[in-house]
Design a protein around this motif. Structure first.
Motif, PDB file in Angstrom:
ATOM      1  N   CYS A  20       0.796  -1.226   0.000  1.00  0.00           N
ATOM      2  CA  CYS A  20       0.000   0.000   0.000  1.00  0.00           C
ATOM      3  C   CYS A  20       0.832   1.282   0.000  1.00  0.00           C
ATOM      4  O   CYS A  20       0.276   2.372   0.157  1.00  0.00           O
ATOM      5  CB  CYS A  20      -0.934   0.009   1.215  1.00  0.00           C
ATOM      6  SG  CYS A  20      -2.189  -1.298   1.174  1.00  0.00           S
ATOM      7  N   LEU A  35      -8.438  -0.892  -5.067  1.00  0.00           N
ATOM      8  CA  LEU A  35      -8.432  -1.971  -4.082  1.00  0.00           C
ATOM      9  C   LEU A  35      -9.527  -2.996  -4.386  1.00  0.00           C
ATOM     10  O   LEU A  35      -9.346  -4.195  -4.138  1.00  0.00           O
ATOM     11  CB  LEU A  35      -8.589  -1.397  -2.679  1.00  0.00           C
ATOM     12  CG  LEU A  35      -7.447  -0.468  -2.231  1.00  0.00           C
ATOM     13  CD1 LEU A  35      -7.692   0.034  -0.810  1.00  0.00           C
ATOM     14  CD2 LEU A  35      -6.094  -1.150  -2.334  1.00  0.00           C
ATOM     15  N   PHE A  46      -3.037  -7.218   2.610  1.00  0.00           N
ATOM     16  CA  PHE A  46      -2.637  -5.855   2.299  1.00  0.00           C
ATOM     17  C   PHE A  46      -1.589  -5.396   3.310  1.00  0.00           C
ATOM     18  O   PHE A  46      -1.798  -5.514   4.523  1.00  0.00           O
ATOM     19  CB  PHE A  46      -3.860  -4.927   2.315  1.00  0.00           C
ATOM     20  CG  PHE A  46      -4.861  -5.267   1.246  1.00  0.00           C
ATOM     21  CD1 PHE A  46      -4.878  -4.572   0.041  1.00  0.00           C
ATOM     22  CD2 PHE A  46      -5.767  -6.309   1.430  1.00  0.00           C
ATOM     23  CE1 PHE A  46      -5.793  -4.900  -0.956  1.00  0.00           C
ATOM     24  CE2 PHE A  46      -6.686  -6.644   0.434  1.00  0.00           C
ATOM     25  CZ  PHE A  46      -6.685  -5.937  -0.763  1.00  0.00           C
TER      26      PHE A  46
END
Length: 320
Positions: A20, A35, A46
């Motif tokens: 991320c 996403l 993630f």
């Protein structure tokens, strides 16, 4: 997608993990559609961190909008050094965990790691604090990012001596590109287990069965397919300064040349073969990959289908 189970993590962990630390998320922007696309590919894990700008805020916005927190595996990290100050202390650890809960809008984090180490600080108090959060159900598995295997062994010996949960995950640099320079520094610096010189570390992970979450698995773009093995000067214009500092060395251009050759022979792309190198190891690996578009990630997932022989792995890594 391929998934594996990690002790103390309730949901299966996807072998490809979405990183991320991408520009729009660093700014805290709405990236819900991206996403969504990543999740639709089967990526349920993630990776973020307290020091990734406002990345946790962006991720938290999506979690709330989609009400999908219980289906995912969230990795976050803390204790990153700022302004040359070590922050591997119980006080900084508590601050960063609590801030991550608030930004993510969640009351638990599946996998939590310390982003840097401070070898001058004893591991015992850190292990104690992590166990407090684990016992309360606020974190699942925990470990170190950029911690040497020797320090992890020290932490785990403390845990064994005091009947506590040990470190069960780690996130060093690992990929076909050898991290020769330290891209960022800070604290005790960046730790890599890549390259022929780090065979001892890889053997330790194999023996101790501790999963690796490999950051910069494509050498921060060196193995993205945009860089060519015969154009080092062109690479320096494409890659960011941290990538140039960490990976832009003749040995890695030779590795890239070998990836290009093998990719052409097998009918795959450079990043697909490079990611398959990460995934075809004797120790358990998960590749952290950051992309700005879902279709780029979809292409990368073909790496899961590539089976490399031990001889090919050694050849790509300049070990034969």
């Amino acid at each position: 997608m391929q998934y594996s189970r990690i002790k103390y993590v309730e949901n299966p962990v996807s072998r490809i993990v979405f990183g991320c630390a991408i520009p729009p998320m660093l700014k805290g922007e709405n990236v819900n559609e991206l996403l969504d696309d990543i999740l639709a590919l089967g990526i349920t894990t993630f990776d973020t961190a307290e020091n990734y700008g406002l990345s946790e805020v962006s991720l938290g916005q999506w979690l709330r909008a989609r009400n999908n927190r219980s289906d995912l595996v969230i990795i976050s990290k803390g204790c990153h050094p700022y302004d040359g100050k070590h922050r591997v202390t119980p006080e900084d650890l508590k601050h960063d965990i609590e801030q991550s809960f608030e930004r993510l809008g969640t009351d638990y984090i599946d996998i939590y790691m310390l982003h840097r180490d401070n070898k001058a600080y004893p591991v015992g108090p850190i292990v104690e604090i992590l166990n407090e959060y684990h016992r309360s159900g606020k974190i699942g598995a925990f470990g170190g990012s950029n911690w040497t295997h020797q320090r992890i062994a020290e932490a785990n010996q403390y845990a064994a001596d005091h009947d506590l949960v040990p470190f069960t995950v780690s996130s060093p640099n690992f990929g076909l590109c050898d991290q020769i320079g330290d891209p960022w520094g800070g604290g005790d610096g960046c730790v890599t287990i890549s390259g022929p010189a780090n065979a001892e570390a890889r053997a330790w992970y194999t023996e101790n069965k501790i999963p690796i979450f490999a950051y910069s698995s494509l050498g921060r773009g060196m193995l993205s397919g945009q860089v060519k093995s015969d154009d080092m000067e062109g690479a320096k214009k494409i890659l960011d300064p941290n990538a140039v500092k960490g990976y832009c060395y003749p040995e890695n251009f030779e590795r890239l040349a070998r990836v290009e050759k093998l990719a052409a022979e097998k009918g795959y792309t450079v990043p697909q073969v490079a990611l398959s190198f990460v995934l075809n190891q004797p120790f358990e690996t998960y590749a952290l990959v950051s992309v700005p578009k879902g279709e780029w990630m979809e292409s990368n997932l073909k790496a899961l289908d590539i089976k490399l022989t031990d001889e090919e792995v050694r050849w790509l890594d300049l070990r034969s």
